[in-house]
Scaffold this motif. Structure first.
Motif, PDB file in Angstrom:
ATOM      1  N   PHE A   1       0.827  -1.181   0.000  1.00  0.00           N
ATOM      2  CA  PHE A   1       0.000   0.000   0.000  1.00  0.00           C
ATOM      3  C   PHE A   1       0.874   1.248   0.000  1.00  0.00           C
ATOM      4  N   THR A   2       0.337   2.272  -0.594  1.00  0.00           N
ATOM      5  CA  THR A   2       0.957   3.575  -0.556  1.00  0.00           C
ATOM      6  C   THR A   2       0.156   4.425   0.422  1.00  0.00           C
ATOM      7  N   ARG A   3       0.856   5.148   1.266  1.00  0.00           N
ATOM      8  CA  ARG A   3       0.188   6.024   2.223  1.00  0.00           C
ATOM      9  C   ARG A   3       0.332   7.460   1.734  1.00  0.00           C
ATOM     10  N   VAL A   4      -0.806   8.126   1.567  1.00  0.00           N
ATOM     11  CA  VAL A   4      -0.810   9.518   1.125  1.00  0.00           C
ATOM     12  C   VAL A   4      -1.831  10.293   1.950  1.00  0.00           C
ATOM     13  N   LYS A   9      -6.345  13.713   5.572  1.00  0.00           N
ATOM     14  CA  LYS A   9      -6.468  12.401   6.183  1.00  0.00           C
ATOM     15  C   LYS A   9      -5.484  11.430   5.537  1.00  0.00           C
ATOM     16  N   LEU A  10      -4.901  10.589   6.375  1.00  0.00           N
ATOM     17  CA  LEU A  10      -4.017   9.546   5.862  1.00  0.00           C
ATOM     18  C   LEU A  10      -4.853   8.511   5.132  1.00  0.00           C
ATOM     19  N   THR A  11      -4.505   8.245   3.894  1.00  0.00           N
ATOM     20  CA  THR A  11      -5.225   7.288   3.074  1.00  0.00           C
ATOM     21  C   THR A  11      -4.247   6.237   2.571  1.00  0.00           C
ATOM     22  N   MET A  12      -4.676   4.994   2.614  1.00  0.00           N
ATOM     23  CA  MET A  12      -3.850   3.906   2.076  1.00  0.00           C
ATOM     24  C   MET A  12      -4.496   3.414   0.793  1.00  0.00           C
TER      25      MET A  12
END
Length: 126
Positions: A1-4, A9-12
């Motif tokens: 997963f990429t975390r952005v 909000k932190l989104t994976m």
């Protein structure tokens, strides 16, 4: 997963399918075997992580990791990773044998998820 961060909000988000197999292979080749070996060494003689009642959260966390990776990897690859991890696999068998776990897995079994890491034929030719 990429975390952005999206809208604060932190989104994976999952990696694009063509990248997944390479990332899984890198994880297996550089990290997973090392962790499985460390867990195998850490286990007590009773094939559990904590003294006292069984299972503890650590037992269940490692059990979940092993079962998830068993579903993600080809059988031969998984078997090679665990062939010399007797205590680790004994822990997995002990947790598998618990009645509440059996009951839960009847309703929500671990799934084979190798297909999530395969490159689709159309993506290869692109």
């Amino acid at each position: 997963f990429t975390r952005v961060i999206v809208d604060g909000k932190l989104t994976m988000t999952s990696h694009p399918r063509p990248l997944r197999q390479g990332k899984l292979n890198a994880f297996v080749n550089t990290e997973l075997g090392v962790h499985f070996a460390r867990y195998d060494r850490m286990l007590l003689s009773e094939n559990q992580f904590c003294r006292g009642s069984f299972p503890c959260f650590a037992d269940l966390a490692v059990y979940d990791l092993v079962k998830t990776m068993q579903g993600a990897l080809e059988e031969e690859t998984f078997n090679e990773l665990v062939e010399d991890k007797g205590k680790l696999m004994a822990l997995v068998r002990r947790v598998d044998d618990l009645k509440p776990i059996k009951k839960h897995l009847e309703k929500y079994p671990y799934k084979h998820i190798q297909h999530l890491f395969k490159v689709e034929p159309s993506a290869r030719s692109a």
